[in-house]
Scaffold this motif. Structure first.
Motif, PDB file in Angstrom:
ATOM      1  N   VAL A 329      17.451  68.652  -0.254  1.00 53.75           N
ATOM      2  CA  VAL A 329      16.902  69.271   0.955  1.00 53.75           C
ATOM      3  C   VAL A 329      18.000  69.750   1.894  1.00 53.75           C
ATOM      4  N   ILE A 330      19.108  69.022   1.959  1.00 47.54           N
ATOM      5  CA  ILE A 330      20.204  69.452   2.833  1.00 47.54           C
ATOM      6  C   ILE A 330      20.861  70.713   2.283  1.00 47.54           C
ATOM      7  N   THR A 331      21.060  70.759   0.967  1.00 50.04           N
ATOM      8  CA  THR A 331      21.642  71.949   0.344  1.00 50.04           C
ATOM      9  C   THR A 331      20.752  73.162   0.533  1.00 50.04           C
ATOM     10  N   ALA A 332      19.446  72.932   0.619  1.00 47.89           N
ATOM     11  CA  ALA A 332      18.513  74.038   0.833  1.00 47.89           C
ATOM     12  C   ALA A 332      18.517  74.543   2.275  1.00 47.89           C
ATOM     13  N   GLY A 333      19.296  73.891   3.145  1.00 49.07           N
ATOM     14  CA  GLY A 333      19.391  74.342   4.527  1.00 49.07           C
ATOM     15  C   GLY A 333      18.272  73.847   5.412  1.00 49.07           C
ATOM     16  N   ALA A 334      17.605  72.756   5.023  1.00 45.46           N
ATOM     17  CA  ALA A 334      16.518  72.224   5.842  1.00 45.46           C
ATOM     18  C   ALA A 334      17.067  71.763   7.186  1.00 45.46           C
ATOM     19  N   PRO A 335      16.429  72.136   8.286  1.00 48.83           N
ATOM     20  CA  PRO A 335      16.939  71.789   9.614  1.00 48.83           C
ATOM     21  C   PRO A 335      16.705  70.321   9.949  1.00 48.83           C
ATOM     22  N   PRO A 336      17.434  69.788  10.934  1.00 46.86           N
ATOM     23  CA  PRO A 336      17.271  68.382  11.314  1.00 46.86           C
ATOM     24  C   PRO A 336      15.855  68.008  11.733  1.00 46.86           C
TER      25      PRO A 336
END
Length: 385
Positions: A329-336
């Protein structure tokens, strides 16, 4: 493809950037990343009037190649497009031979996706060049010198510590050696022996299920108390406290309870806690605290710290599901804002109680040996060789 991804909405990076000059853009990037990039591609997705929504950093392909350059460009543009951002700025840090292919691929991908590329700079040896300007007066062939030693905070944002490179970020969560490591090794073995002794007594008494519940209860209490201590500004008092936590966190019920307590209102003390635990955790016990650190770093909008924490978690256990999920999810650019708590602590407890009740019924009410759920682990065993 090593990547640092920071997404903006509730993070410190969601500030206005002053990009009225190339020098201003270059000054703010270290603040956005938390470190000074080297041999990197940095892509910033912005929304008017200059709000940073996503900051992406990639290692430049080495050796360069059209295929890997296209992969980097496709990922970056895909993340920007998925968040419906229509403007971006980009900087490549490195020599022409490493930046040019990526620059060409990214410019082509941005055009195809309908994303406006406001600026694309290349930086090397204290000078910058622009791929968007062919005026020799403002962009001479020899490049434009700039002061790389003075990073500035985004407008409206507080300055944060800027580390010299990504390796310095990784050093923040690197395992501690020397006398600290030896002390933690001994403390961890004491914590393991405590669990092993309880299980041995339970086998003799035939009440293994009750002892398993006792072990989980001890772990829940230890982790909860430590979270409370750090929220109050304190730290651990002894290595054995941290060792008990690392052993307890091998129980997924304890890990999930800790995860459910990661209220973003306390993200800074939580970050201190999991850095301390991750650095001192012994082999076989790193994955859980490192994954929890990655989750908290994501809440903080600190993509660099989140990724190096995930590196540590997956080095300890390449199949650790929480770390694999967070990396995706972080690699996909999901925001905080998507770094939501999985459940409340009460819901976590109820879900595990229900699961244990179902198992108990299915097995006719008998206690069964599930000591591996607790990850009793001997650092000196042959399996570690």
């Amino acid at each position: 493809m090593t990547q640092t991804c920071t997404a903006g909405d509730e993070s410190p990076q969601n500030s206005q950037i002053r990009a009225d000059s190339p020098a201003a853009l270059l000054a703010v990037i270290p603040q956005l990343l938390g470190f000074v990039p080297e041999t990197s591609l940095v892509v910033i997705g912005i929304e008017p009037p200059g709000n940073v929504k996503v900051t992406l950093r990639y290692d430049l392909p080495d050796p360069p190649g059209a295929g890997v350059a296209a992969d980097v460009a496709a990922h970056a543009v895909g993340v920007i497009s998925a968040q419906e951002i229509t403007t971006m700025m980009t900087v490549g840090y490195g020599p022409e031979t490493m930046v040019d292919l990526v620059a060409a691929a990214l410019r082509a991908a941005a055009r195809e996706a309908g994303i406006e590329l406001e600026e694309f700079l290349r930086v090397d040896d204290g000078r910058y060049w622009s791929y968007m300007c062919d005026d020799d007066v403002c962009c001479p062939p020899a490049g434009v010198p700039f002061d790389a030693s003075a990073p500035s905070a985004p407008d409206g944002g507080a300055a944060t510590e800027v580390l010299p490179d990504r390796a310095a970020v990784a050093a923040r969560v690197a395992t501690l050696g020397g006398i600290t490591a030896e002390s933690m090794r001994q403390a961890t073995r004491r914590a393991e022996r405590h669990v092993t002794q309880l299980l041995a007594k339970a086998r003799k008494s035939g009440r293994l299920g009750a002892v398993r519940h006792l072990i989980a209860s001890e772990g829940l209490a230890a982790v909860s108390a430590m979270i409370t201590t750090y929220r109050a500004g304190g730290r651990y008092g002894a290595d054995y406290q941290l060792a008990r936590m690392t052993v307890a966190l091998r129980d997924l019920r304890v890990r999930d309870d800790a995860w459910a307590r990661m209220d973003p209102a306390h993200r800074d003390p939580h970050r201190r806690l999991w850095i301390d635990v991750t650095r001192r955790a012994q082999p076989g016990y790193v994955a859980a605290p490192a994954a929890l650190l990655a989750f908290v770093a994501w809440q903080c909008g600190d993509g660099a710290l989140a990724n190096v924490a995930l590196d540590r978690a997956l080095a300890d256990d390449p199949r650790y599901s929480m770390a694999l999920l967070l990396r995706q999810v972080i690699t996909a650019g999901a925001p905080p804002s998507l770094a939501r708590l999985p459940m409340t602590p009460e819901e976590v407890a109820a879900s595990y109680d229900d699961a244990e009740g179902s198992h108990h019924d299915a097995e006719g009410g008998a206690d069964h040996d599930h000591e591996m759920d607790y990850g009793v682990h001997d650092p000196d065993s042959a399996d570690e060789l």
